[in-house]
Motif scaffolding. Structure first.
Motif, PDB file in Angstrom:
ATOM      1  N   GLN A 191       0.912  -1.184   0.025  1.00 22.62           N
ATOM      2  CA  GLN A 191       0.058   0.031  -0.073  1.00 22.62           C
ATOM      3  C   GLN A 191       0.871   1.284  -0.147  1.00 22.62           C
ATOM      4  O   GLN A 191       0.662   2.346  -0.628  1.00 22.62           O
ATOM      5  CB  GLN A 191      -0.726   0.083   1.052  1.00 22.62           C
ATOM      6  CG  GLN A 191      -1.953  -0.968   1.176  1.00 22.62           C
ATOM      7  CD  GLN A 191      -2.880  -1.109   2.351  1.00 22.62           C
ATOM      8  OE1 GLN A 191      -2.538  -0.695   3.439  1.00 22.62           O
ATOM      9  NE2 GLN A 191      -4.157  -1.666   2.230  1.00 22.62           N
ATOM     10  N   VAL A 192       1.934   1.266   0.694  1.00 17.62           N
ATOM     11  CA  VAL A 192       2.903   2.306   0.972  1.00 17.62           C
ATOM     12  C   VAL A 192       3.487   2.591  -0.541  1.00 17.62           C
ATOM     13  O   VAL A 192       3.778   3.772  -0.962  1.00 17.62           O
ATOM     14  CB  VAL A 192       3.757   2.311   2.013  1.00 17.62           C
ATOM     15  CG1 VAL A 192       4.949   3.368   1.859  1.00 17.62           C
ATOM     16  CG2 VAL A 192       3.064   2.172   3.374  1.00 17.62           C
ATOM     17  N   ARG A 193       4.084   1.454  -0.998  1.00 19.58           N
ATOM     18  CA  ARG A 193       4.517   1.463  -2.411  1.00 19.58           C
ATOM     19  C   ARG A 193       3.680   2.100  -3.385  1.00 19.58           C
ATOM     20  O   ARG A 193       4.083   2.966  -4.377  1.00 19.58           O
ATOM     21  CB  ARG A 193       5.135   0.141  -2.650  1.00 19.58           C
ATOM     22  CG  ARG A 193       5.678   0.137  -4.077  1.00 19.58           C
ATOM     23  CD  ARG A 193       6.439  -1.235  -4.327  1.00 19.58           C
ATOM     24  NE  ARG A 193       5.224  -2.054  -4.869  1.00 19.58           N
ATOM     25  CZ  ARG A 193       4.574  -1.775  -6.386  1.00 19.58           C
ATOM     26  NH1 ARG A 193       5.262  -0.997  -6.913  1.00 19.58           N
ATOM     27  NH2 ARG A 193       3.455  -2.526  -6.661  1.00 19.58           N
ATOM     28  N   HIS A 194       2.331   1.721  -3.489  1.00 18.16           N
ATOM     29  CA  HIS A 194       1.431   2.061  -4.382  1.00 18.16           C
ATOM     30  C   HIS A 194       1.189   3.717  -4.139  1.00 18.16           C
ATOM     31  O   HIS A 194       1.224   4.563  -5.038  1.00 18.16           O
ATOM     32  CB  HIS A 194       0.246   1.509  -4.545  1.00 18.16           C
ATOM     33  CG  HIS A 194       0.194  -0.048  -5.129  1.00 18.16           C
ATOM     34  ND1 HIS A 194       0.197  -0.037  -6.402  1.00 18.16           N
ATOM     35  CD2 HIS A 194       0.208  -1.107  -4.351  1.00 18.16           C
ATOM     36  CE1 HIS A 194      -0.014  -1.293  -6.668  1.00 18.16           C
ATOM     37  NE2 HIS A 194       0.272  -2.053  -5.574  1.00 18.16           N
ATOM     38  N   VAL A 195       1.158   4.059  -3.027  1.00 15.52           N
ATOM     39  CA  VAL A 195       1.052   5.644  -2.564  1.00 15.52           C
ATOM     40  C   VAL A 195       2.058   6.228  -3.164  1.00 15.52           C
ATOM     41  O   VAL A 195       2.067   7.398  -3.884  1.00 15.52           O
ATOM     42  CB  VAL A 195       0.684   5.816  -1.101  1.00 15.52           C
ATOM     43  CG1 VAL A 195       0.793   7.411  -1.067  1.00 15.52           C
ATOM     44  CG2 VAL A 195      -0.581   5.368  -0.669  1.00 15.52           C
ATOM     45  N   SER A 246       4.457   5.442  -5.288  1.00 15.48           N
ATOM     46  CA  SER A 246       4.527   5.723  -7.035  1.00 15.48           C
ATOM     47  C   SER A 246       3.654   6.447  -7.600  1.00 15.48           C
ATOM     48  O   SER A 246       4.075   7.014  -8.491  1.00 15.48           O
ATOM     49  CB  SER A 246       4.431   4.010  -7.275  1.00 15.48           C
ATOM     50  OG  SER A 246       5.218   3.055  -6.850  1.00 15.48           O
ATOM     51  N   ASP A 247       2.441   6.514  -6.950  1.00 12.59           N
ATOM     52  CA  ASP A 247       1.489   7.331  -7.512  1.00 12.59           C
ATOM     53  C   ASP A 247       1.939   8.878  -7.276  1.00 12.59           C
ATOM     54  O   ASP A 247       1.607   9.749  -8.404  1.00 12.59           O
ATOM     55  CB  ASP A 247      -0.010   7.042  -6.785  1.00 12.59           C
ATOM     56  CG  ASP A 247      -1.313   7.679  -7.398  1.00 12.59           C
ATOM     57  OD1 ASP A 247      -1.207   7.844  -8.669  1.00 12.59           O
ATOM     58  OD2 ASP A 247      -1.780   8.538  -6.612  1.00 12.59           O
ATOM     59  N   ARG A 280       2.447  11.328 -10.511  1.00  7.35           N
ATOM     60  CA  ARG A 280       1.792  12.516 -10.867  1.00  7.35           C
ATOM     61  C   ARG A 280       2.485  13.772 -10.778  1.00  7.35           C
ATOM     62  O   ARG A 280       2.029  14.808 -11.089  1.00  7.35           O
ATOM     63  CB  ARG A 280       0.619  12.514  -9.876  1.00  7.35           C
ATOM     64  CG  ARG A 280      -0.289  11.276 -10.081  1.00  7.35           C
ATOM     65  CD  ARG A 280      -1.508  11.352  -9.387  1.00  7.35           C
ATOM     66  NE  ARG A 280      -2.299  10.262  -9.406  1.00  7.35           N
ATOM     67  CZ  ARG A 280      -3.427  10.360  -9.950  1.00  7.35           C
ATOM     68  NH1 ARG A 280      -3.924  11.165 -10.738  1.00  7.35           N
ATOM     69  NH2 ARG A 280      -4.343   8.995 -10.045  1.00  7.35           N
ATOM     70  N   GLY A 281       3.694  13.785 -10.277  1.00  8.45           N
ATOM     71  CA  GLY A 281       4.519  14.812 -10.176  1.00  8.45           C
ATOM     72  C   GLY A 281       4.049  15.627  -9.025  1.00  8.45           C
ATOM     73  O   GLY A 281       4.188  16.990  -9.078  1.00  8.45           O
ATOM     74  N   GLU A 282       3.402  15.386  -7.943  1.00  9.14           N
ATOM     75  CA  GLU A 282       2.973  15.906  -6.819  1.00  9.14           C
ATOM     76  C   GLU A 282       3.953  16.709  -5.939  1.00  9.14           C
ATOM     77  O   GLU A 282       3.789  17.678  -5.207  1.00  9.14           O
ATOM     78  CB  GLU A 282       1.998  15.137  -6.122  1.00  9.14           C
ATOM     79  CG  GLU A 282       0.689  14.639  -7.054  1.00  9.14           C
ATOM     80  CD  GLU A 282      -0.107  13.810  -6.015  1.00  9.14           C
ATOM     81  OE1 GLU A 282       0.071  13.903  -4.719  1.00  9.14           O
ATOM     82  OE2 GLU A 282      -1.036  13.126  -6.561  1.00  9.14           O
ATOM     83  N   VAL A 283       5.298  16.032  -6.099  1.00  9.02           N
ATOM     84  CA  VAL A 283       6.407  16.732  -5.359  1.00  9.02           C
ATOM     85  C   VAL A 283       6.883  17.755  -6.109  1.00  9.02           C
ATOM     86  O   VAL A 283       7.425  17.630  -7.259  1.00  9.02           O
ATOM     87  CB  VAL A 283       7.150  15.594  -5.012  1.00  9.02           C
ATOM     88  CG1 VAL A 283       8.610  16.295  -4.299  1.00  9.02           C
ATOM     89  CG2 VAL A 283       6.761  14.586  -4.266  1.00  9.02           C
ATOM     90  N   SER A 290      12.392  16.199 -13.136  1.00 15.19           N
ATOM     91  CA  SER A 290      12.901  15.688 -14.476  1.00 15.19           C
ATOM     92  C   SER A 290      13.387  14.032 -14.615  1.00 15.19           C
ATOM     93  O   SER A 290      14.076  13.860 -15.428  1.00 15.19           O
ATOM     94  CB  SER A 290      14.202  16.620 -14.518  1.00 15.19           C
ATOM     95  OG  SER A 290      15.305  16.260 -13.567  1.00 15.19           O
ATOM     96  N   HIS A 291      13.095  13.349 -13.301  1.00 12.82           N
ATOM     97  CA  HIS A 291      13.623  11.994 -13.456  1.00 12.82           C
ATOM     98  C   HIS A 291      12.120  11.195 -13.181  1.00 12.82           C
ATOM     99  O   HIS A 291      11.566  11.473 -12.472  1.00 12.82           O
ATOM    100  CB  HIS A 291      14.396  11.892 -12.110  1.00 12.82           C
ATOM    101  CG  HIS A 291      15.916  12.279 -12.688  1.00 12.82           C
ATOM    102  ND1 HIS A 291      16.264  13.513 -12.241  1.00 12.82           N
ATOM    103  CD2 HIS A 291      17.017  12.070 -13.286  1.00 12.82           C
ATOM    104  CE1 HIS A 291      17.447  13.973 -12.701  1.00 12.82           C
ATOM    105  NE2 HIS A 291      18.073  12.618 -13.019  1.00 12.82           N
ATOM    106  N   SER A 292      12.217  10.043 -13.862  1.00 13.94           N
ATOM    107  CA  SER A 292      11.227   8.987 -13.511  1.00 13.94           C
ATOM    108  C   SER A 292      11.683   8.051 -12.688  1.00 13.94           C
ATOM    109  O   SER A 292      12.991   7.364 -12.654  1.00 13.94           O
ATOM    110  CB  SER A 292      11.016   8.300 -14.820  1.00 13.94           C
ATOM    111  OG  SER A 292      10.068   9.095 -15.839  1.00 13.94           O
ATOM    112  N   VAL A 293      11.000   7.991 -11.390  1.00 16.17           N
ATOM    113  CA  VAL A 293      11.702   7.267 -10.303  1.00 16.17           C
ATOM    114  C   VAL A 293      10.577   5.991  -9.973  1.00 16.17           C
ATOM    115  O   VAL A 293       9.352   6.004 -10.055  1.00 16.17           O
ATOM    116  CB  VAL A 293      11.559   7.990  -9.061  1.00 16.17           C
ATOM    117  CG1 VAL A 293      12.119   7.114  -7.883  1.00 16.17           C
ATOM    118  CG2 VAL A 293      12.361   9.237  -9.522  1.00 16.17           C
ATOM    119  N   SER A 294      10.970   4.649 -10.052  1.00 14.73           N
ATOM    120  CA  SER A 294      10.306   3.696  -9.645  1.00 14.73           C
ATOM    121  C   SER A 294      10.774   3.452  -8.325  1.00 14.73           C
ATOM    122  O   SER A 294      11.597   3.114  -7.828  1.00 14.73           O
ATOM    123  CB  SER A 294      10.717   2.396 -10.521  1.00 14.73           C
ATOM    124  OG  SER A 294      10.748   2.683 -11.980  1.00 14.73           O
TER     125      SER A 294
END
Length: 132
Positions: free
Chosen positions: A20-24, A26-27, A31-34, A41-45
């Protein structure tokens, strides 16, 4: 602790909460909320989240796309840990908000190292000898 609680059910709970924490996380990152230029500028997994048995600490394993600027991304995540912790607290219904600790995920590097070892001619020769 209830009598019907076993180590297996506790570990299932830890896995479920970690997912659940991982999904939050990731989301939020997707969505670029930070609002951070490095994270924008980076995609983070977010590859894995391991919860402590008391659910108060979460170790978050992350990997930037193609492993680029890993140090910068980790620093940006650590700078924004308060915001991310707040988002997790809002979206995951827990008694306490977990402390987040971000680490680089080294499992991909280990997998590629093992793959390169298995592709060596000496190893292929040894594996080919088993067919006799």
């Amino acid at each position: 602790m209830p009598a019907h609680t076993t180590p297996e059910t506790r570990s299932v709970r830890l896995l479920r909460v970690g997912e659940q924490v991982r999904h939050v996380l990731s989301d939020v990152l997707m969505r670029g909320e930070v609002h951070d230029p490095v994270l924008a500028s980076h995609s983070v997994s977010v590859t894995e989240v391991r919860m402590s048995p008391d659910l108060r600490h979460a170790t978050v394993f992350v990997k930037p796309l193609l492993g680029a600027d890993e140090g910068e991304v980790l620093a940006a995540l650590k700078r924004n840990v308060k915001y991310l912790r707040g988002e997790v607290a809002k979206r995951v219904n827990l008694k306490f908000s977990a402390q987040l600790k971000f680490l680089a995920d080294e499992s991909f590097d280990e997998a590629s190292h093992i793959d390169s070892i298995l592709r060596r001619p000496e190893v292929a020769r040894d594996l080919g000898g088993d067919e006799d």
